[in-house]
Design an enzyme around this catalytic site. Structure first.
Site, PDB file in Angstrom:
ATOM      1  N   ASP A   1       0.844  -1.186   0.000  1.00 18.15           N
ATOM      2  CA  ASP A   1       0.000   0.000   0.000  1.00 18.15           C
ATOM      3  C   ASP A   1       0.891   1.251   0.000  1.00 18.15           C
ATOM      4  O   ASP A   1       1.894   1.319   0.689  1.00 18.15           O
ATOM      5  CB  ASP A   1      -0.926   0.006   1.227  1.00 18.15           C
ATOM      6  CG  ASP A   1      -2.071   0.989   1.075  1.00 18.15           C
ATOM      7  OD1 ASP A   1      -3.225   0.531   0.966  1.00 18.15           O
ATOM      8  OD2 ASP A   1      -1.813   2.213   1.073  1.00 18.15           O
TER       9      ASP A   1
ATOM     10  N   ASN B   1     -12.803  -3.201   2.718  1.00 17.88           N
ATOM     11  CA  ASN B   1     -13.684  -2.033   2.779  1.00 17.88           C
ATOM     12  C   ASN B   1     -14.692  -2.112   1.640  1.00 17.88           C
ATOM     13  O   ASN B   1     -14.330  -2.442   0.503  1.00 17.88           O
ATOM     14  CB  ASN B   1     -12.865  -0.746   2.660  1.00 17.88           C
ATOM     15  CG  ASN B   1     -11.974  -0.507   3.867  1.00 17.88           C
ATOM     16  OD1 ASN B   1     -12.321  -0.914   4.973  1.00 17.88           O
ATOM     17  ND2 ASN B   1     -10.834   0.128   3.664  1.00 17.88           N
TER      18      ASN B   1
ATOM     19  N   GLN C   1     -14.514   2.583   1.146  1.00 18.28           N
ATOM     20  CA  GLN C   1     -13.801   2.059  -0.019  1.00 18.28           C
ATOM     21  C   GLN C   1     -13.504   3.220  -0.961  1.00 18.28           C
ATOM     22  O   GLN C   1     -14.407   3.986  -1.309  1.00 18.28           O
ATOM     23  CB  GLN C   1     -14.665   1.014  -0.742  1.00 18.28           C
ATOM     24  CG  GLN C   1     -13.984   0.404  -1.954  1.00 18.28           C
ATOM     25  CD  GLN C   1     -14.840  -0.648  -2.655  1.00 18.28           C
ATOM     26  OE1 GLN C   1     -15.950  -0.949  -2.219  1.00 18.28           O
ATOM     27  NE2 GLN C   1     -14.322  -1.198  -3.738  1.00 18.28           N
TER      28      GLN C   1
ATOM     29  N   HIS D   1     -10.339  -5.455  -3.250  1.00 19.11           N
ATOM     30  CA  HIS D   1      -8.994  -5.648  -2.710  1.00 19.11           C
ATOM     31  C   HIS D   1      -9.079  -5.969  -1.231  1.00 19.11           C
ATOM     32  O   HIS D   1      -9.924  -5.437  -0.514  1.00 19.11           O
ATOM     33  CB  HIS D   1      -8.116  -4.409  -2.930  1.00 19.11           C
ATOM     34  CG  HIS D   1      -8.723  -3.121  -2.435  1.00 19.11           C
ATOM     35  ND1 HIS D   1      -9.712  -2.462  -3.130  1.00 19.11           N
ATOM     36  CD2 HIS D   1      -8.501  -2.398  -1.318  1.00 19.11           C
ATOM     37  CE1 HIS D   1     -10.060  -1.371  -2.470  1.00 19.11           C
ATOM     38  NE2 HIS D   1      -9.349  -1.299  -1.358  1.00 19.11           N
TER      39      HIS D   1
ATOM     40  N   HIS E   1      -6.983  -5.755   2.262  1.00 18.57           N
ATOM     41  CA  HIS E   1      -5.814  -5.198   2.953  1.00 18.57           C
ATOM     42  C   HIS E   1      -5.286  -6.277   3.897  1.00 18.57           C
ATOM     43  O   HIS E   1      -6.071  -6.870   4.654  1.00 18.57           O
ATOM     44  CB  HIS E   1      -6.195  -4.005   3.823  1.00 18.57           C
ATOM     45  CG  HIS E   1      -6.760  -2.820   3.086  1.00 18.57           C
ATOM     46  ND1 HIS E   1      -6.052  -1.647   2.916  1.00 18.57           N
ATOM     47  CD2 HIS E   1      -7.963  -2.614   2.505  1.00 18.57           C
ATOM     48  CE1 HIS E   1      -6.803  -0.776   2.267  1.00 18.57           C
ATOM     49  NE2 HIS E   1      -7.972  -1.330   2.004  1.00 18.57           N
TER      50      HIS E   1
HETATM   51  P1  AMP Z   1      -9.713   1.364   0.165  1.00 19.48           P
HETATM   52  O1  AMP Z   1      -9.833   2.648   0.930  1.00 19.48           O
HETATM   53  O2  AMP Z   1     -10.098   0.158   0.944  1.00 19.48           O
HETATM   54  O3  AMP Z   1     -10.395   1.452  -1.174  1.00 19.48           O
HETATM   55  O4  AMP Z   1      -8.166   1.174  -0.078  1.00 19.48           O
HETATM   56  C1  AMP Z   1      -7.472   1.703  -1.156  1.00 19.48           C
HETATM   57  C2  AMP Z   1      -6.013   1.671  -0.785  1.00 19.48           C
HETATM   58  O5  AMP Z   1      -5.254   1.838  -1.961  1.00 19.48           O
HETATM   59  C3  AMP Z   1      -5.573   2.779   0.190  1.00 19.48           C
HETATM   60  O6  AMP Z   1      -5.057   2.189   1.368  1.00 19.48           O
HETATM   61  C4  AMP Z   1      -4.515   3.543  -0.596  1.00 19.48           C
HETATM   62  O7  AMP Z   1      -3.444   3.967   0.210  1.00 19.48           O
HETATM   63  C5  AMP Z   1      -4.081   2.510  -1.623  1.00 19.48           C
HETATM   64  N1  AMP Z   1      -3.523   3.036  -2.866  1.00 19.48           N
HETATM   65  C6  AMP Z   1      -4.029   4.012  -3.649  1.00 19.48           C
HETATM   66  N2  AMP Z   1      -3.258   4.191  -4.734  1.00 19.48           N
HETATM   67  C7  AMP Z   1      -2.232   3.291  -4.632  1.00 19.48           C
HETATM   68  C8  AMP Z   1      -1.096   2.975  -5.432  1.00 19.48           C
HETATM   69  N3  AMP Z   1      -0.842   3.616  -6.592  1.00 19.48           N
HETATM   70  N4  AMP Z   1      -0.265   1.999  -5.013  1.00 19.48           N
HETATM   71  C9  AMP Z   1      -0.512   1.333  -3.858  1.00 19.48           C
HETATM   72  N5  AMP Z   1      -1.562   1.593  -3.060  1.00 19.48           N
HETATM   73  C10 AMP Z   1      -2.407   2.559  -3.439  1.00 19.48           C
END
Ligand code: AMP
Length: 115
Positions: free
Chosen positions: A31, A88, A95, A101, A103
């Site tokens: 992440d 999420n 989300q 995805h 975590h």
């Molecule tokens: P969610 O809030 O459950 O949709 O999680 C999305 C996650 O994606 C967040 O924890 C962000 O920090 C992560 N994220 C967003 N863009 C990137 C990226 N380019 N590379 C890795 N993680 C990312």
């Protein structure tokens, strides 16, 4: 038609990411904004937008996704100390990326309830 997300671009290797595991079925990468010493995201290679529509995947595909999450945790050496898996979903679930995805959070003591 589903929207192209940042995770679609990571999967196509158009965007850089720190990949920690890849199989025929899942991709796992760090992440960008880690919330724990270990914070990895696992996505199924067959895209669905969220847990809400997980029934768009076959039972086998769903199984392969969760098997992949477990495998990533094992490969990262987290099996003994433990970890948290977060999915999420939607607005109240906060989300932010419309690509299913999981975590994997680890490396510190988690607390309950989550925020
Ligand atoms: P969610 O809030 O459950 O949709 O999680 C999305 C996650 O994606 C967040 O924890 C962000 O920090 C992560 N994220 C967003 N863009 C990137 C990226 N380019 N590379 C890795 N993680 C990312």
């Amino acid at each position: 038609m589903s929207i192209d997300t940042v995770f679609d671009r990571i999967l196509r290797k158009e965007l850089p990411s720190e990949i920690v595991f890849e199989s025929d079925h899942v991709l796992a990468f760090k992440d960008l904004n880690p919330q724990a010493p270990v914070h990895v995201l696992v996505i199924p290679k067959k895209k669905i937008s969220s847990f809400n529509v997980i029934s768009d995947l076959s039972a086998r595909e769903i199984g392969l996704f969760f098997q992949g999450v477990s495998l990533v945790a094992q490969k990262l050496g987290l099996a003994e100390s433990g970890y948290r898996i977060v999915l999420n979903c939607g607005r109240h679930g906060q989300q932010t990326v419309d690509y299913l995805h999981a975590h994997i959070l680890a490396g510190r003591q988690m607390t309950w309830p989550p925020g």
